[in-house]
Write a protein that holds these residues in place. Structure first.
Motif, PDB file in Angstrom:
ATOM      1  N   PRO A 144       0.833  -1.201   0.000  1.00 26.68           N
ATOM      2  CA  PRO A 144       0.000   0.000   0.000  1.00 26.68           C
ATOM      3  C   PRO A 144       0.871   1.257   0.000  1.00 26.68           C
ATOM      4  CG  PRO A 144      -0.833  -1.599   1.579  1.00 26.68           C
ATOM      5  CD  PRO A 144       0.482  -2.130   1.096  1.00 26.68           C
ATOM      6  N   CYS A 145       0.414   2.258  -0.749  1.00 25.44           N
ATOM      7  CA  CYS A 145       1.187   3.497  -0.893  1.00 25.44           C
ATOM      8  C   CYS A 145       0.516   4.636  -0.121  1.00 25.44           C
ATOM      9  CB  CYS A 145       1.300   3.866  -2.366  1.00 25.44           C
ATOM     10  SG  CYS A 145       2.242   5.381  -2.635  1.00 25.44           S
ATOM     11  N   ILE A 146       1.308   5.319   0.695  1.00 25.19           N
ATOM     12  CA  ILE A 146       0.804   6.435   1.496  1.00 25.19           C
ATOM     13  C   ILE A 146       1.419   7.733   0.973  1.00 25.19           C
ATOM     14  CG2 ILE A 146       0.471   7.318   3.839  1.00 25.19           C
ATOM     15  CD1 ILE A 146      -0.512   4.390   3.363  1.00 25.19           C
ATOM     16  N   ARG A 175     -12.458  15.811  -7.763  1.00 18.71           N
ATOM     17  CA  ARG A 175     -11.923  14.881  -8.762  1.00 18.71           C
ATOM     18  C   ARG A 175     -12.451  13.463  -8.590  1.00 18.71           C
ATOM     19  NH1 ARG A 175      -5.565  16.289  -9.221  1.00 18.71           N
ATOM     20  NH2 ARG A 175      -5.445  14.305  -8.147  1.00 18.71           N
ATOM     21  N   GLY A 176     -13.126  13.221  -7.487  1.00 22.86           N
ATOM     22  CA  GLY A 176     -13.661  11.886  -7.252  1.00 22.86           C
ATOM     23  C   GLY A 176     -12.648  10.905  -6.695  1.00 22.86           C
ATOM     24  N   ASP A 177     -11.527  11.410  -6.147  1.00 27.78           N
ATOM     25  CA  ASP A 177     -10.543  10.519  -5.533  1.00 27.78           C
ATOM     26  C   ASP A 177     -11.116   9.950  -4.240  1.00 27.78           C
ATOM     27  OD1 ASP A 177      -8.420  10.702  -7.369  1.00 27.78           O
ATOM     28  OD2 ASP A 177      -7.860  12.653  -6.600  1.00 27.78           O
ATOM     29  N   THR A 178     -10.930   8.656  -4.038  1.00 29.82           N
ATOM     30  CA  THR A 178     -11.564   7.990  -2.891  1.00 29.82           C
ATOM     31  C   THR A 178     -10.590   7.619  -1.774  1.00 29.82           C
ATOM     32  OG1 THR A 178     -11.310   5.824  -3.958  1.00 29.82           O
ATOM     33  CG2 THR A 178     -13.374   6.998  -4.364  1.00 29.82           C
ATOM     34  N   ALA A 179      -9.294   7.873  -1.963  1.00 26.26           N
ATOM     35  CA  ALA A 179      -8.331   7.509  -0.914  1.00 26.26           C
ATOM     36  C   ALA A 179      -8.651   8.262   0.377  1.00 26.26           C
ATOM     37  CB  ALA A 179      -6.905   7.826  -1.367  1.00 26.26           C
ATOM     38  N   PRO A 180      -8.686   7.562   1.520  1.00 26.79           N
ATOM     39  CA  PRO A 180      -8.969   8.241   2.788  1.00 26.79           C
ATOM     40  C   PRO A 180      -7.900   9.287   3.100  1.00 26.79           C
ATOM     41  CG  PRO A 180      -9.060   5.842   3.030  1.00 26.79           C
ATOM     42  CD  PRO A 180      -8.467   6.119   1.696  1.00 26.79           C
ATOM     43  N   VAL A 181      -8.334  10.386   3.704  1.00 29.57           N
ATOM     44  CA  VAL A 181      -7.422  11.477   4.073  1.00 29.57           C
ATOM     45  C   VAL A 181      -7.322  11.554   5.598  1.00 29.57           C
ATOM     46  CG1 VAL A 181      -7.021  13.971   4.013  1.00 29.57           C
ATOM     47  CG2 VAL A 181      -7.929  12.809   1.991  1.00 29.57           C
ATOM     48  N   ILE A 182      -6.085  11.514   6.100  1.00 28.17           N
ATOM     49  CA  ILE A 182      -5.833  11.730   7.528  1.00 28.17           C
ATOM     50  C   ILE A 182      -5.106  13.065   7.652  1.00 28.17           C
ATOM     51  CG2 ILE A 182      -4.620  10.902   9.590  1.00 28.17           C
ATOM     52  CD1 ILE A 182      -4.802   8.068   8.394  1.00 28.17           C
ATOM     53  N   VAL A 214      -3.343   4.933  10.052  1.00 30.56           N
ATOM     54  CA  VAL A 214      -3.083   4.597   8.650  1.00 30.56           C
ATOM     55  C   VAL A 214      -3.631   3.213   8.314  1.00 30.56           C
ATOM     56  CG1 VAL A 214      -1.262   4.063   6.975  1.00 30.56           C
ATOM     57  CG2 VAL A 214      -1.113   6.138   8.358  1.00 30.56           C
ATOM     58  N   GLN A 215      -3.402   2.238   9.192  1.00 27.74           N
ATOM     59  CA  GLN A 215      -3.889   0.872   8.935  1.00 27.74           C
ATOM     60  C   GLN A 215      -5.419   0.841   8.873  1.00 27.74           C
ATOM     61  OE1 GLN A 215      -1.936  -1.305   7.936  1.00 27.74           O
ATOM     62  NE2 GLN A 215      -0.046  -1.528   9.109  1.00 27.74           N
ATOM     63  N   GLN A 216      -6.072   1.602   9.753  1.00 27.95           N
ATOM     64  CA  GLN A 216      -7.539   1.663   9.739  1.00 27.95           C
ATOM     65  C   GLN A 216      -8.037   2.307   8.441  1.00 27.95           C
ATOM     66  OE1 GLN A 216      -8.455   3.751  13.371  1.00 27.95           O
ATOM     67  NE2 GLN A 216      -7.660   2.099  14.646  1.00 27.95           N
ATOM     68  N   ALA A 217      -7.331   3.362   8.001  1.00 23.50           N
ATOM     69  CA  ALA A 217      -7.719   4.039   6.756  1.00 23.50           C
ATOM     70  C   ALA A 217      -7.546   3.106   5.561  1.00 23.50           C
ATOM     71  CB  ALA A 217      -6.884   5.306   6.577  1.00 23.50           C
ATOM     72  N   LEU A 218      -6.454   2.334   5.548  1.00 25.13           N
ATOM     73  CA  LEU A 218      -6.223   1.388   4.460  1.00 25.13           C
ATOM     74  C   LEU A 218      -7.329   0.327   4.411  1.00 25.13           C
ATOM     75  CD1 LEU A 218      -2.358   0.845   4.733  1.00 25.13           C
ATOM     76  CD2 LEU A 218      -3.570   1.927   2.829  1.00 25.13           C
ATOM     77  N   GLU A 260     -10.386   0.670   5.466  1.00 23.24           N
ATOM     78  CA  GLU A 260     -11.600   1.340   4.989  1.00 23.24           C
ATOM     79  C   GLU A 260     -11.545   1.523   3.472  1.00 23.24           C
ATOM     80  OE1 GLU A 260     -15.247   3.555   4.922  1.00 23.24           O
ATOM     81  OE2 GLU A 260     -14.389   1.981   6.175  1.00 23.24           O
ATOM     82  N   HIS A 261     -10.365   1.893   2.968  1.00 25.62           N
ATOM     83  CA  HIS A 261     -10.193   2.103   1.525  1.00 25.62           C
ATOM     84  C   HIS A 261     -10.478   0.814   0.763  1.00 25.62           C
ATOM     85  CE1 HIS A 261      -8.927   3.994  -2.094  1.00 25.62           C
ATOM     86  NE2 HIS A 261      -7.781   3.359  -2.206  1.00 25.62           N
ATOM     87  N   GLN A 262      -9.969  -0.307   1.278  1.00 33.59           N
ATOM     88  CA  GLN A 262     -10.212  -1.593   0.635  1.00 33.59           C
ATOM     89  C   GLN A 262     -11.700  -1.944   0.668  1.00 33.59           C
ATOM     90  OE1 GLN A 262      -8.371  -3.002  -1.211  1.00 33.59           O
ATOM     91  NE2 GLN A 262      -6.235  -2.775  -0.659  1.00 33.59           N
ATOM     92  N   ARG A 263     -12.345  -1.653   1.799  1.00 34.95           N
ATOM     93  CA  ARG A 263     -13.776  -1.965   1.926  1.00 34.95           C
ATOM     94  C   ARG A 263     -14.591  -1.169   0.901  1.00 34.95           C
ATOM     95  NH1 ARG A 263     -18.378  -0.253   3.903  1.00 34.95           N
ATOM     96  NH2 ARG A 263     -17.522   1.775   4.496  1.00 34.95           N
ATOM     97  N   VAL A 264     -14.267   0.126   0.771  1.00 32.63           N
ATOM     98  CA  VAL A 264     -14.995   0.990  -0.163  1.00 32.63           C
ATOM     99  C   VAL A 264     -14.754   0.549  -1.610  1.00 32.63           C
ATOM    100  CG1 VAL A 264     -15.120   3.345  -1.082  1.00 32.63           C
ATOM    101  CG2 VAL A 264     -15.092   2.978   1.387  1.00 32.63           C
ATOM    102  N   LYS A 265     -13.489   0.193  -1.924  1.00 34.93           N
ATOM    103  CA  LYS A 265     -13.180  -0.255  -3.283  1.00 34.93           C
ATOM    104  C   LYS A 265     -13.909  -1.561  -3.609  1.00 34.93           C
ATOM    105  CE  LYS A 265      -9.031   0.145  -5.084  1.00 34.93           C
ATOM    106  NZ  LYS A 265      -7.564   0.084  -5.272  1.00 34.93           N
ATOM    107  N   ALA A 266     -13.918  -2.477  -2.639  1.00 35.53           N
ATOM    108  CA  ALA A 266     -14.596  -3.759  -2.860  1.00 35.53           C
ATOM    109  C   ALA A 266     -16.096  -3.542  -3.065  1.00 35.53           C
ATOM    110  CB  ALA A 266     -14.350  -4.692  -1.677  1.00 35.53           C
ATOM    111  N   MET A 267     -16.657  -2.614  -2.298  1.00 33.50           N
ATOM    112  CA  MET A 267     -18.088  -2.317  -2.432  1.00 33.50           C
ATOM    113  C   MET A 267     -18.372  -1.718  -3.811  1.00 33.50           C
ATOM    114  SD  MET A 267     -20.492   0.112  -0.038  1.00 33.50           S
ATOM    115  CE  MET A 267     -20.008  -0.763   1.438  1.00 33.50           C
ATOM    116  N   GLY A 268     -17.481  -0.827  -4.252  1.00 34.14           N
ATOM    117  CA  GLY A 268     -17.636  -0.214  -5.570  1.00 34.14           C
ATOM    118  C   GLY A 268     -17.578  -1.246  -6.681  1.00 34.14           C
ATOM    119  N   GLU A 269     -16.643  -2.193  -6.546  1.00 31.67           N
ATOM    120  CA  GLU A 269     -16.519  -3.258  -7.542  1.00 31.67           C
ATOM    121  C   GLU A 269     -17.764  -4.141  -7.552  1.00 31.67           C
ATOM    122  OE1 GLU A 269     -12.893  -5.099  -6.371  1.00 31.67           O
ATOM    123  OE2 GLU A 269     -11.665  -3.409  -7.051  1.00 31.67           O
ATOM    124  N   ARG A 270     -18.298  -4.406  -6.346  1.00 31.27           N
ATOM    125  CA  ARG A 270     -19.516  -5.234  -6.267  1.00 31.27           C
ATOM    126  C   ARG A 270     -20.695  -4.513  -6.908  1.00 31.27           C
ATOM    127  NH1 ARG A 270     -22.947  -8.891  -4.464  1.00 31.27           N
ATOM    128  NH2 ARG A 270     -24.679  -8.375  -3.086  1.00 31.27           N
TER     129      ARG A 270
END
Length: 204
Positions: free
Chosen positions: A8-10, A75-82, A118-122, A124-134
Motif C-alpha cells: 500500500p502506498c501512502i 476529482r472523485g478521488d476515494t483515498a482516505p485522508v488523515i 493509517v492501517q484503519q484508513a487502508l 476502509e479504503h479496501q472496503r470501499v473499493k470492494a463495495m464499488g466493484e460489487r
C-alpha cells in the motif's frame, strides 16, 4: 483491491522536510511505501490516485490542506485522508472531518497512533473499493436483465407486492413471480431481503 505484489502506498503531504523523512522511515518499517510532497500543488499534479491513503498537513504554503481535500473530492478521488494538525488547528480538523476526512491526528503524534490510523484508513479504503466493484458487477448484471424483469425489480424495491405489481403491469401474479425469481437468481439474491438491499445499493 490493492495488488498482491504492491505494498500500500501512502502520500505524505507536508512542508516540513524533516517530518516527511521521518514519516517515510516510520511507514517503511511496517511495510508501507510512501510518496512525499512538499505542498498541495505538487501532490495534486502528481496524479495521486495511485495512493491508498493520504497524510495531509492542515497548514501549508499555497493551498491549505482543506483546499487540497476539496480538490480531491471534486476529482472523485476515494483515498482516505488523515489530517496532521498543529496545536490550535482542531476547529479546522473538525471542518475536514465534516467534509469527509477519515481522521485527524495532532502533532507531535505518537508513532503507534499514526500507524494505527493509517492501517484503519487502508482497511476502509479496501472496503470501499470492494463495495464499488460489487456495485459495478451488480449494475452489469441488472443491465443484462430483460426489460420486464428490471421493471418488476424496481417495483419490488418500491415495496409493492407481487399482486400489486401484477395489476400495475397487467400481467398475472404467477408471471411476476417467475420474473422476480429469475432476476433474483441473476443478481445473486437468496431472498427478498437481500434483493431489497441490492436495490438500495444500486440507488433505486
Amino acid at each position: 483491491m490493492t495488488e498482491p505484489d504492491r505494498a500500500p502506498c501512502i502520500a505524505v503531504v507536508d512542508d516540513d522536510e524533516a517530518l516527511r523523512d521521518s514519516l517515510a522511515w516510520l511507514l517503511d518499517t511496517v511495510g508501507l511505501t510512501t510518496l512525499a510532497f512538499a505542498d498541495g500543488e505538487a501532490f495534486l499534479a502528481a496524479a495521486p490516485d495511485a495512493c491508498d491513503t493520504v497524510l495531509l498537513d492542515v497548514r501549508m504554503p499555497g493551498l491549505s490542506g482543506l483546499q487540497v481535500q476539496q480538490r480531491l473530492i471534486e476529482r472523485g478521488d476515494t483515498a482516505p485522508v488523515i489530517f496532521m494538525t498543529g496545536h490550535g488547528d482542531v476547529p479546522m480538523a473538525v471542518a475536514a472531518l465534516k467534509a469527509g476526512a477519515f481522521d485527524f491526528i495532532e502533532k507531535p503524534f505518537n508513532h503507534q497512533q499514526l500507524i494505527d490510523a493509517v492501517q484503519q484508513a487502508l482497511a476502509e479504503h479496501q472496503r470501499v473499493k470492494a463495495m464499488g466493484e460489487r456495485i459495478d458487477d451488480l449494475r452489469a448484471r441488472y443491465e443484462a436483465l430483460r426489460p420486464k424483469e428490471r421493471q418488476i425489480l424496481v417495483h419490488v424495491a418500491e415495496g409493492m407486492t407481487s399482486r400489486e405489481i401484477a395489476e400495475h403491469l397487467d400481467v398475472s401474479a404467477k408471471t411476476v413471480e417467475i420474473y422476480r425469481l429469475r432476476a433474483m437468481k441473476a443478481l445473486g439474491a437468496n431472498n427478498l431481503a437481500e434483493l431489497v438491499r441490492i436495490c438500495v445499493a444500486l440507488g433505486w
